[in-house]
Scaffold this motif. Structure first.
Motif, PDB file in Angstrom:
ATOM      1  N   MET A   1       0.158 -12.333 -37.602  1.00  0.00           N
ATOM      2  CA  MET A   1      -1.208 -11.990 -37.972  1.00  0.00           C
ATOM      3  C   MET A   1      -2.211 -12.958 -37.349  1.00  0.00           C
ATOM      4  O   MET A   1      -3.344 -12.590 -37.112  1.00  0.00           O
ATOM      5  CB  MET A   1      -1.371 -11.995 -39.499  1.00  0.00           C
ATOM      6  N   GLY A   2      -1.811 -14.194 -37.101  1.00  0.00           N
ATOM      7  CA  GLY A   2      -2.716 -15.185 -36.519  1.00  0.00           C
ATOM      8  C   GLY A   2      -3.206 -14.760 -35.148  1.00  0.00           C
ATOM      9  O   GLY A   2      -4.352 -14.976 -34.775  1.00  0.00           O
ATOM     10  N   PHE A   3      -2.309 -14.134 -34.360  1.00  0.00           N
ATOM     11  CA  PHE A   3      -2.669 -13.678 -33.022  1.00  0.00           C
ATOM     12  C   PHE A   3      -3.753 -12.610 -33.073  1.00  0.00           C
ATOM     13  O   PHE A   3      -4.715 -12.650 -32.312  1.00  0.00           O
ATOM     14  CB  PHE A   3      -1.415 -13.160 -32.312  1.00  0.00           C
ATOM     15  N   LEU A   4      -3.610 -11.634 -33.978  1.00  0.00           N
ATOM     16  CA  LEU A   4      -4.603 -10.561 -34.095  1.00  0.00           C
ATOM     17  C   LEU A   4      -5.946 -11.099 -34.552  1.00  0.00           C
ATOM     18  O   LEU A   4      -6.996 -10.673 -34.062  1.00  0.00           O
ATOM     19  CB  LEU A   4      -4.107  -9.482 -35.053  1.00  0.00           C
ATOM     20  N   LYS A   5      -5.934 -12.050 -35.488  1.00  0.00           N
ATOM     21  CA  LYS A   5      -7.185 -12.634 -35.965  1.00  0.00           C
ATOM     22  C   LYS A   5      -7.864 -13.411 -34.843  1.00  0.00           C
ATOM     23  O   LYS A   5      -9.067 -13.323 -34.643  1.00  0.00           O
ATOM     24  CB  LYS A   5      -6.926 -13.552 -37.158  1.00  0.00           C
ATOM     25  N   GLU A   6      -7.056 -14.146 -34.076  1.00  0.00           N
ATOM     26  CA  GLU A   6      -7.592 -14.917 -32.960  1.00  0.00           C
ATOM     27  C   GLU A   6      -8.204 -13.987 -31.907  1.00  0.00           C
ATOM     28  O   GLU A   6      -9.277 -14.243 -31.373  1.00  0.00           O
ATOM     29  CB  GLU A   6      -6.473 -15.750 -32.349  1.00  0.00           C
ATOM     30  N   PHE A   7      -7.504 -12.868 -31.638  1.00  0.00           N
ATOM     31  CA  PHE A   7      -8.032 -11.902 -30.673  1.00  0.00           C
ATOM     32  C   PHE A   7      -9.325 -11.274 -31.182  1.00  0.00           C
ATOM     33  O   PHE A   7     -10.277 -11.095 -30.426  1.00  0.00           O
ATOM     34  CB  PHE A   7      -6.998 -10.814 -30.381  1.00  0.00           C
ATOM     35  N   LYS A   8      -9.377 -10.928 -32.470  1.00  0.00           N
ATOM     36  CA  LYS A   8     -10.581 -10.330 -33.044  1.00  0.00           C
ATOM     37  C   LYS A   8     -11.749 -11.304 -32.942  1.00  0.00           C
ATOM     38  O   LYS A   8     -12.868 -10.914 -32.572  1.00  0.00           O
ATOM     39  CB  LYS A   8     -10.333  -9.950 -34.507  1.00  0.00           C
ATOM     40  N   ASP A   9     -11.518 -12.585 -33.249  1.00  0.00           N
ATOM     41  CA  ASP A   9     -12.581 -13.583 -33.130  1.00  0.00           C
ATOM     42  C   ASP A   9     -13.076 -13.691 -31.698  1.00  0.00           C
ATOM     43  O   ASP A   9     -14.274 -13.781 -31.439  1.00  0.00           O
ATOM     44  CB  ASP A   9     -12.087 -14.952 -33.621  1.00  0.00           C
ATOM     45  N   PHE A  10     -12.146 -13.646 -30.752  1.00  0.00           N
ATOM     46  CA  PHE A  10     -12.512 -13.715 -29.339  1.00  0.00           C
ATOM     47  C   PHE A  10     -13.320 -12.491 -28.910  1.00  0.00           C
ATOM     48  O   PHE A  10     -14.345 -12.601 -28.249  1.00  0.00           O
ATOM     49  CB  PHE A  10     -11.245 -13.831 -28.485  1.00  0.00           C
TER      50      PHE A  10
END
Length: 135
Positions: A1-10
């Motif tokens: 889930m951390g990857f998706l959140k990081e991508f969304k923030d980006f």
């Protein structure tokens, strides 16, 4: 889930969204310029050559006419289409120049940072060290 959140923030950063909007607007603007060049500029320039500007070409090898009445085997340099694309590019580049110039003019002009108070010069420091060593 951390990857998706990081991508969304980006993806939701203002700069990336601004670039995407600019890209879409640029693509639409390119279509407007192409229709302007193809529908207005090319016919006017074509008047000079008494031909359709996009159809201007230098024939290197004449083709032959087949049984269906079509010309086959012709080798030609299609410089009219190339010139049309060059005109498109110049128009888009000029408008982008005007847009960037306008945006830069609208940006707040940053006031220069106040100069830091000047300290003693290198010679003054060396003289002070010399005097301290003499004592």
């Amino acid at each position: 889930m951390g990857f998706l959140k990081e991508f969304k923030d980006f993806a939701m950063k203002g700069n990336l969204v601004d670039i995407a909007v600019g890209f879409v607007m640029g693509a639409a603007f390119n279509k407007v310029v192409s229709s302007f060049t193809g529908g207005i500029v090319s016919p006017l320039i074509g008047l000079l050559f008494n031909a359709d500007f996009n159809d201007l070409k230098y024939v290197i090898n004449e083709g032959t006419v087949n049984d269906a009445g079509e010309k086959v085997g012709e080798i030609a340099v299609m410089y009219g289409e190339f010139l049309t694309n060059v005109i498109d590019f110049l128009i888009v580049a000029f408008v982008m120049f005007l847009v960037v110039k306008g945006v830069n003019k609208m940006k707040k002009k940053e006031e220069p940072a106040p100069e830091a108070p000047k300290g003693p010069s290198q010679e003054e420091l060396l003289a002070e060290i010399r005097d301290l060593l003499k004592k």
